[in-house]
Design a protein around this motif. Structure first.
Motif, PDB file in Angstrom:
ATOM      1  N   ILE A  54      16.030   9.422   2.460  1.00 51.19           N
ATOM      2  CA  ILE A  54      16.454   8.146   3.024  1.00 51.19           C
ATOM      3  C   ILE A  54      15.560   7.010   2.545  1.00 51.19           C
ATOM      4  N   VAL A  55      14.287   7.306   2.244  1.00 51.19           N
ATOM      5  CA  VAL A  55      13.372   6.268   1.757  1.00 51.19           C
ATOM      6  C   VAL A  55      13.875   5.697   0.433  1.00 51.19           C
ATOM      7  N   GLU A  99      11.015   1.091  -5.998  1.00 53.55           N
ATOM      8  CA  GLU A  99      11.028   2.545  -6.075  1.00 53.55           C
ATOM      9  C   GLU A  99       9.631   3.091  -5.825  1.00 53.55           C
ATOM     10  N   ARG A 100       9.557   4.369  -5.555  1.00 52.37           N
ATOM     11  CA  ARG A 100       8.282   5.026  -5.293  1.00 52.37           C
ATOM     12  C   ARG A 100       8.080   6.169  -6.291  1.00 52.37           C
ATOM     13  N   HIS A 101       6.845   6.635  -6.356  1.00 55.38           N
ATOM     14  CA  HIS A 101       6.556   7.798  -7.206  1.00 55.38           C
ATOM     15  C   HIS A 101       6.410   9.023  -6.316  1.00 55.38           C
ATOM     16  N   VAL A 102       7.291  10.007  -6.499  1.00 52.24           N
ATOM     17  CA  VAL A 102       7.230  11.263  -5.753  1.00 52.24           C
ATOM     18  C   VAL A 102       6.490  12.281  -6.613  1.00 52.24           C
ATOM     19  N   TYR A 103       5.336  12.712  -6.123  1.00 52.41           N
ATOM     20  CA  TYR A 103       4.525  13.623  -6.931  1.00 52.41           C
ATOM     21  C   TYR A 103       4.833  15.094  -6.636  1.00 52.41           C
ATOM     22  N   ASP A 149       0.829  -1.208   0.000  1.00 57.30           N
ATOM     23  CA  ASP A 149       0.000   0.000   0.000  1.00 57.30           C
ATOM     24  C   ASP A 149       0.866   1.263   0.000  1.00 57.30           C
ATOM     25  N   TYR A 150       1.961   1.205   0.721  1.00 56.62           N
ATOM     26  CA  TYR A 150       2.893   2.346   0.809  1.00 56.62           C
ATOM     27  C   TYR A 150       3.419   2.712  -0.580  1.00 56.62           C
ATOM     28  N   LEU A 151       3.834   1.703  -1.353  1.00 60.28           N
ATOM     29  CA  LEU A 151       4.391   1.960  -2.684  1.00 60.28           C
ATOM     30  C   LEU A 151       3.305   2.315  -3.696  1.00 60.28           C
ATOM     31  N   ALA A 152       2.073   1.900  -3.438  1.00 57.54           N
ATOM     32  CA  ALA A 152       0.978   2.222  -4.357  1.00 57.54           C
ATOM     33  C   ALA A 152       0.534   3.674  -4.229  1.00 57.54           C
ATOM     34  N   LEU A 153       0.837   4.310  -3.094  1.00 56.90           N
ATOM     35  CA  LEU A 153       0.433   5.694  -2.885  1.00 56.90           C
ATOM     36  C   LEU A 153       1.447   6.666  -3.501  1.00 56.90           C
TER      37      LEU A 153
END
Length: 325
Positions: A212-213, A223-227, A195-199
């Motif tokens: 750091i994330v 990886e994540r998406h930074v909006y 859920d964390y990576l889906a947001l």
């Protein structure tokens, strides 16, 4: 011991200050910068010191200067003597918070300002209604120069600063937590990694690029998406309220923001570790009763901020347990 004032008159007492700067910096260039002197003036002062002491005192080596045995024997007594002289000339009375009228200048980044600043001002006002606190923005990159220029008297930063002229004390540790608008994300807390990576992610970073994330996720080959990326923690509620997104913040800042808004917090779903928090001050202010008094209030304020973070964590666990029954 009787002092011959004629002998003292022939000796420039400013040389003691130059010696201390050289002892702490091990560099003529850096000592000159700290004392707001030209390098030529600092070199000339060192020459006069050598003549007065009959010893080279500081010898050039690769990467700086090293003190001679004579300089090593002199350093502690000179530092103590100059500190005593400063206290005698400038501190006529012990600091009395009840009657004092004084302004303290304290440096910290806005995550610490949010978390411990309100606690600190309340503690100060309880005992010293004539005292005011001025908060100045700083961080690990700027704090040394601000202390050197006396723009601030004390500072709270993450991690130690390795400078001989800066005194420091670890006052605690902090970690990381997630902050979300629970009504907007539509997922249960605490967040799973999925859920964390889906947001979408809101980033708060000094560089505005990575944090750091991202380092921890690379180790997991994720990886994540930074909006959006911010440089100030105080802007988080405006960006996050009513938004399907998550931000990962220092625990103390997450707790402070949750307390003043409708946002919720939970533990981060990956191991981001903890880091030490240090209180810094100039070593030449050691023993000043006003500084010592404020140091104790800052430590109490940070302890209160950590207690806020712990209580929010307990409330979150209690609500989660209630929903599972």
């Amino acid at each position: 011991m009787t002092i011959n004032v004629l002998d003292i008159k022939r000796l420039d007492l400013n040389l003691a200050v130059v010696f201390i700067a050289l002892w702490q910096e091990r560099s003529v260039t850096k000592a000159a910068s700290r004392l707001a002197l030209s390098q030529a003036a600092a070199s000339a002062a060192l020459a006069r010191l050598r003549e007065a002491c009959g010893d080279p005192l500081f010898v050039r080596v690769r990467g700086g200067m090293t003190p001679t045995p004579r300089a090593q024997a002199m350093a502690e007594r000179l530092e103590a003597g100059v500190a005593d002289l400063w206290e005698v000339l400038t501190q006529q009375h012990a600091f009395d918070p009840a009657s004092a009228s004084r302004r303290f200048s304290i440096g910290m980044s806005d995550d610490f300002e949010l978390a411990l600043g309100p606690h600190l001002t309340k503690l100060v006002q309880q005992d010293a209604t004539g005292v005011s606190v001025m908060f100045r923005q700083t961080n690990r990159h700027a704090v040394e120069q601000m202390l050197n220029d006396r723009e601030i008297e004390l500072a709270v930063v993450s991690g130690p600063i390795k400078r001989a002229w800066i005194a420091q004390e670890q006052i605690g540790e902090s970690g990381y937590a997630c902050v979300v608008d629970e009504k907007a994300v539509h997922v249960p807390l605490p967040l799973s990694l999925e859920d964390y990576l889906a947001l979408p992610h809101l980033l708060v970073s000094f560089s505005g690029r990575t944090g750091i994330v991202d380092t921890a996720l690379r180790a997991l080959k994720k990886e994540r998406h930074v909006y959006a990326a911010l440089t100030h923690f105080s802007a988080v509620p405006a960006f996050l309220t009513g938004t399907r997104a998550v931000v990962t913040l220092p625990t103390h800042a997450a707790a402070a923001l949750a307390r003043m808004s409708r946002l919720g917090t939970c533990a981060a779903p990956l191991d981001l570790g903890v880091y030490p928090v240090h209180l810094l001050w100039r070593r030449d202010s050691d023993g000043e009763s006003a500084i010592d008094w404020m140091k104790e209030r800052i430590k109490l304020a940070f302890s209160a901020a950590l207690a806020d973070a712990a209580s929010i964590g307990r409330r979150r666990r209690t609500r989660s347990a209630g929903k599972s029954h």
